[in-house]
Design a protein around this motif. Sequence first.
Motif, mmCIF file in Angstrom:
data_model
loop_
_atom_site.group_PDB
_atom_site.id
_atom_site.type_symbol
_atom_site.label_atom_id
_atom_site.label_comp_id
_atom_site.label_asym_id
_atom_site.label_seq_id
_atom_site.Cartn_x
_atom_site.Cartn_y
_atom_site.Cartn_z
ATOM 1 N N GLN A 1 -12.096 40.016 -24.701
ATOM 2 C CA GLN A 1 -13.077 39.779 -25.490
ATOM 3 C C GLN A 1 -12.762 39.261 -27.464
ATOM 4 O O GLN A 1 -13.256 38.312 -27.937
ATOM 5 N N THR A 2 -11.774 39.719 -28.218
ATOM 6 C CA THR A 2 -11.284 39.716 -29.191
ATOM 7 C C THR A 2 -10.618 38.595 -29.339
ATOM 8 O O THR A 2 -10.747 36.946 -29.915
ATOM 9 N N GLN A 3 -9.564 37.451 -28.043
ATOM 10 C CA GLN A 3 -9.346 36.387 -27.782
ATOM 11 C C GLN A 3 -10.683 35.827 -27.903
ATOM 12 O O GLN A 3 -10.797 34.160 -27.897
ATOM 13 N N HIS A 4 -11.713 36.164 -27.078
ATOM 14 C CA HIS A 4 -13.156 35.227 -26.791
ATOM 15 C C HIS A 4 -13.578 34.752 -28.387
ATOM 16 O O HIS A 4 -14.236 33.804 -28.612
ATOM 17 N N GLN A 5 -13.377 35.632 -29.087
ATOM 18 C CA GLN A 5 -13.865 35.252 -29.785
ATOM 19 C C GLN A 5 -13.545 34.272 -30.586
ATOM 20 O O GLN A 5 -14.152 33.669 -31.843
ATOM 21 N N LEU A 6 -12.356 34.757 -31.011
ATOM 22 C CA LEU A 6 -11.455 33.928 -31.945
ATOM 23 C C LEU A 6 -12.008 32.026 -30.504
ATOM 24 O O LEU A 6 -11.316 31.063 -31.641
ATOM 25 N N ASP A 7 -11.781 32.497 -29.411
ATOM 26 C CA ASP A 7 -11.815 30.536 -29.047
ATOM 27 C C ASP A 7 -13.797 30.766 -29.769
ATOM 28 O O ASP A 7 -13.759 28.942 -29.742
ATOM 29 N N LEU A 8 -14.153 31.480 -29.604
ATOM 30 C CA LEU A 8 -15.903 31.030 -29.377
ATOM 31 C C LEU A 8 -15.691 30.715 -30.856
ATOM 32 O O LEU A 8 -16.397 28.953 -31.131
ATOM 33 N N ILE A 9 -15.632 30.466 -31.712
ATOM 34 C CA ILE A 9 -14.828 30.143 -33.579
ATOM 35 C C ILE A 9 -14.650 28.820 -33.251
ATOM 36 O O ILE A 9 -15.089 27.990 -34.211
ATOM 37 N N ASP A 10 -13.520 28.807 -32.539
ATOM 38 C CA ASP A 10 -12.706 27.758 -32.507
ATOM 39 C C ASP A 10 -13.784 26.035 -32.160
ATOM 40 O O ASP A 10 -13.850 25.555 -32.635
ATOM 41 N N ARG A 11 -14.383 26.768 -30.881
ATOM 42 C CA ARG A 11 -15.841 25.981 -30.142
ATOM 43 C C ARG A 11 -16.781 25.516 -31.471
ATOM 44 O O ARG A 11 -16.985 24.016 -31.666
ATOM 45 N N GLN A 12 -17.016 26.678 -32.340
ATOM 46 C CA GLN A 12 -17.790 26.209 -33.592
ATOM 47 C C GLN A 12 -18.044 25.338 -34.242
ATOM 48 O O GLN A 12 -18.513 24.402 -34.815
ATOM 49 N N ILE A 13 -16.857 25.744 -34.611
ATOM 50 C CA ILE A 13 -16.428 24.609 -35.968
ATOM 51 C C ILE A 13 -15.805 23.364 -34.965
ATOM 52 O O ILE A 13 -16.652 21.732 -35.867
ATOM 53 N N THR A 14 -15.156 23.013 -33.705
ATOM 54 C CA THR A 14 -15.696 21.409 -33.306
ATOM 55 C C THR A 14 -16.242 20.815 -32.834
ATOM 56 O O THR A 14 -17.075 20.386 -33.492
ATOM 57 N N ARG A 15 -17.765 21.956 -32.781
ATOM 58 C CA ARG A 15 -18.694 21.568 -32.697
ATOM 59 C C ARG A 15 -19.856 20.971 -33.698
ATOM 60 O O ARG A 15 -20.351 19.975 -33.939
ATOM 61 N N ARG A 16 -19.634 21.848 -34.751
ATOM 62 C CA ARG A 16 -19.976 20.982 -36.084
ATOM 63 C C ARG A 16 -19.614 19.966 -36.397
ATOM 64 O O ARG A 16 -20.019 18.871 -36.813
ATOM 65 N N MET A 17 -18.017 19.888 -36.251
ATOM 66 C CA MET A 17 -17.469 19.008 -36.899
ATOM 67 C C MET A 17 -18.228 17.293 -36.029
ATOM 68 O O MET A 17 -18.137 16.299 -36.588
ATOM 69 N N THR A 18 -18.161 17.315 -34.358
ATOM 70 C CA THR A 18 -18.266 16.400 -33.931
ATOM 71 C C THR A 18 -19.819 16.148 -34.292
ATOM 72 O O THR A 18 -20.618 15.078 -34.351
ATOM 73 N N ALA A 19 -20.954 16.934 -34.860
ATOM 74 C CA ALA A 19 -22.492 16.761 -35.555
ATOM 75 C C ALA A 19 -22.029 15.877 -36.927
ATOM 76 O O ALA A 19 -22.907 15.345 -36.688
ATOM 77 N N ILE A 20 -21.029 16.299 -37.371
ATOM 78 C CA ILE A 20 -21.161 16.177 -38.806
ATOM 79 C C ILE A 20 -20.166 13.766 -38.304
ATOM 80 O O ILE A 20 -20.885 13.831 -39.647
ATOM 81 N N ILE A 21 -19.615 13.702 -37.528
ATOM 82 C CA ILE A 21 -18.661 12.354 -37.699
ATOM 83 C C ILE A 21 -19.845 10.967 -37.758
ATOM 84 O O ILE A 21 -18.995 10.417 -38.433
ATOM 85 N N PRO A 22 -21.193 11.209 -36.994
ATOM 86 C CA PRO A 22 -21.614 9.449 -37.919
ATOM 87 C C PRO A 22 -22.159 9.887 -38.690
ATOM 88 O O PRO A 22 -21.651 8.809 -39.429
ATOM 89 N N LEU A 23 -22.344 10.982 -39.863
ATOM 90 C CA LEU A 23 -22.473 11.457 -40.631
ATOM 91 C C LEU A 23 -21.270 10.581 -41.989
ATOM 92 O O LEU A 23 -21.369 9.594 -42.165
#
Length: 121
Positions: free
Chosen positions: A20-42
């Motif tokens: 569960q702890t590892q899952h939370q870390l992976d979730l944070i990584d995915r959230q950062i990646t998703r936000r960066m993906t959304a910001i790239i066009p800007l």
Amino acid sequence: MSGPPEQAAQLLRMEAARRQTQHQLDLIDRQITRRMTAIIPLLGRRQATLRRGKAPEPGAFLERYRATLAALTAERQPEVDALTRKLARQDVAIAAVRARHLLPLDPAKGPNDASSEGERS
């Protein structure tokens, strides 16, 4: 004194908490990646006015990308640090239970998997 079934159940609970702890870390990584993906066009649109005959600076986009990624990562760094420390404590506790009760290593993991999962940059 607890018997073998209780020891196995305790170990299973500890491993589930670690997953569960590892899952939370992976979730944070995915959230950062998703936000960066959304910001790239800007980031690409932020070009200085095109001067006649001069192309936009090739390093400007990369510089903005790195700065934005650093800001997003710094925003979540306290969370990542706390979860990483928790993961390290869980690894130590699981190893101690295994050693104390002479339980075999998890066959699904190799001998180096536990140490590499706990390290994050």
